[in-house]
Design a protein around this motif. Sequence first.
Motif, PDB file in Angstrom:
ATOM      1  N   ARG A  23       5.410 -48.543 -79.373  1.00 28.93           N
ATOM      2  CA  ARG A  23       5.537 -47.551 -78.382  1.00 28.93           C
ATOM      3  C   ARG A  23       6.841 -47.085 -78.357  1.00 28.93           C
ATOM      4  NH1 ARG A  23       1.105 -47.329 -73.417  1.00 28.93           N
ATOM      5  NH2 ARG A  23      -0.940 -47.460 -74.860  1.00 28.93           N
ATOM      6  N   GLY A  24       7.347 -45.782 -78.410  1.00 29.63           N
ATOM      7  CA  GLY A  24       8.585 -45.437 -78.123  1.00 29.63           C
ATOM      8  C   GLY A  24       8.621 -44.842 -76.521  1.00 29.63           C
ATOM      9  N   LEU A  25       9.647 -44.017 -76.412  1.00 30.88           N
ATOM     10  CA  LEU A  25       9.893 -43.377 -75.263  1.00 30.88           C
ATOM     11  C   LEU A  25      10.240 -41.835 -75.236  1.00 30.88           C
ATOM     12  CD1 LEU A  25      10.352 -43.682 -71.865  1.00 30.88           C
ATOM     13  CD2 LEU A  25      12.844 -43.774 -72.653  1.00 30.88           C
ATOM     14  N   ARG A  26       9.320 -41.109 -74.695  1.00 29.33           N
ATOM     15  CA  ARG A  26       9.372 -39.842 -74.679  1.00 29.33           C
ATOM     16  C   ARG A  26       9.527 -39.167 -73.187  1.00 29.33           C
ATOM     17  NH1 ARG A  26      10.094 -35.424 -78.006  1.00 29.33           N
ATOM     18  NH2 ARG A  26       9.379 -33.378 -77.280  1.00 29.33           N
ATOM     19  N   ALA A  27      10.522 -38.355 -72.634  1.00 21.89           N
ATOM     20  CA  ALA A  27      10.235 -37.873 -71.355  1.00 21.89           C
ATOM     21  C   ALA A  27      11.025 -36.467 -71.266  1.00 21.89           C
ATOM     22  CB  ALA A  27      11.352 -38.792 -70.417  1.00 21.89           C
ATOM     23  N   LEU A  28      10.686 -35.593 -70.376  1.00 20.61           N
ATOM     24  CA  LEU A  28      11.044 -34.315 -70.114  1.00 20.61           C
ATOM     25  C   LEU A  28      11.289 -34.357 -68.631  1.00 20.61           C
ATOM     26  CD1 LEU A  28      10.881 -31.527 -71.239  1.00 20.61           C
ATOM     27  CD2 LEU A  28       8.742 -31.253 -70.311  1.00 20.61           C
ATOM     28  N   ILE A  29      12.697 -33.982 -68.464  1.00 24.43           N
ATOM     29  CA  ILE A  29      13.455 -34.042 -67.247  1.00 24.43           C
ATOM     30  C   ILE A  29      13.458 -32.808 -66.626  1.00 24.43           C
ATOM     31  CG2 ILE A  29      15.229 -34.874 -65.834  1.00 24.43           C
ATOM     32  CD1 ILE A  29      13.758 -37.157 -67.247  1.00 24.43           C
ATOM     33  N   ARG A  30      13.052 -32.172 -65.416  1.00 21.86           N
ATOM     34  CA  ARG A  30      12.947 -31.032 -64.911  1.00 21.86           C
ATOM     35  C   ARG A  30      13.299 -31.078 -63.349  1.00 21.86           C
ATOM     36  NH1 ARG A  30      12.962 -29.445 -69.571  1.00 21.86           N
ATOM     37  NH2 ARG A  30      11.630 -28.012 -70.655  1.00 21.86           N
ATOM     38  N   THR A  31      14.210 -29.812 -63.127  1.00 22.70           N
ATOM     39  CA  THR A  31      14.424 -29.787 -61.468  1.00 22.70           C
ATOM     40  C   THR A  31      12.865 -29.321 -60.831  1.00 22.70           C
ATOM     41  OG1 THR A  31      14.909 -27.481 -61.700  1.00 22.70           O
ATOM     42  CG2 THR A  31      16.833 -29.097 -61.995  1.00 22.70           C
ATOM     43  N   LYS A  32      12.866 -29.281 -59.639  1.00 23.69           N
ATOM     44  CA  LYS A  32      11.796 -28.682 -58.924  1.00 23.69           C
ATOM     45  C   LYS A  32      11.278 -27.292 -59.099  1.00 23.69           C
ATOM     46  CE  LYS A  32      12.257 -31.513 -54.641  1.00 23.69           C
ATOM     47  NZ  LYS A  32      12.568 -31.421 -53.165  1.00 23.69           N
ATOM     48  N   ASP A  33      12.293 -26.597 -59.838  1.00 21.47           N
ATOM     49  CA  ASP A  33      12.090 -25.294 -60.004  1.00 21.47           C
ATOM     50  C   ASP A  33      11.871 -25.239 -61.764  1.00 21.47           C
ATOM     51  OD1 ASP A  33      12.738 -24.341 -57.533  1.00 21.47           O
ATOM     52  OD2 ASP A  33      15.003 -24.382 -58.081  1.00 21.47           O
TER      53      ASP A  33
END
Length: 208
Positions: A23-33
């Motif tokens: 497994r690799g790493l995948r992330a989606l970083i978002r603000t509250k908006d």
Amino acid sequence: MYTSHEAAHPSRQAEAGGPAGRRGLRALIRTKDGWPVRQAVVTVTDLTGQQVVRAEADADGVVSSGPLPGPTPETSAVAADIVAASIDTGNGMRDDHLRSPDFLNVDAYRMISYRSTGLTPAGTDRWTVHGTLTLAGVARPVDLDLAYLGTGPDPWGGLRAAFRAETELRREDFAMTYNQVVRAGVNLIGATLKVELDIQAVQGASLP
């Protein structure tokens, strides 16, 4: 700079050059908006607190990495010890006989032990564990058919994985040749013994 440990979602897709299936790493970083957090940094640590991955988000807030380092199932090891006198079949007279020199000989050989020597894949979520079983003072190679049943949280806050293992033993391989014969030459005790193990492992737990 913003650092996040919460938005990481493992992906099963192997990166080029890495071990297939790791497994690799995948992330989606978002603000509250819902806006992407540019240049966000995601770090991943192992159970000892050592950093194993540090990845920076792109302009869309996407973080990805190659395969995470760490042990594979094939590098796992198994060690088990059982007090031979703890046998309990629900019949005291039978248990006493099984503890005698006719079978387990618990006064001379206190422990039953198993030590793995290797692990090979045998299908989806299945492996063959190769190892040595020492029973009544006799050591023999014994393979276990191991199946992974799943992982989930337990009531004590731990992460627990469940497995089932099966094998078949021959009594004569461990010098247990005692038998009783009734009329017509019928043996009362079978030559083989089926072993079924239900195993639970807790992530991060160590043996005393």
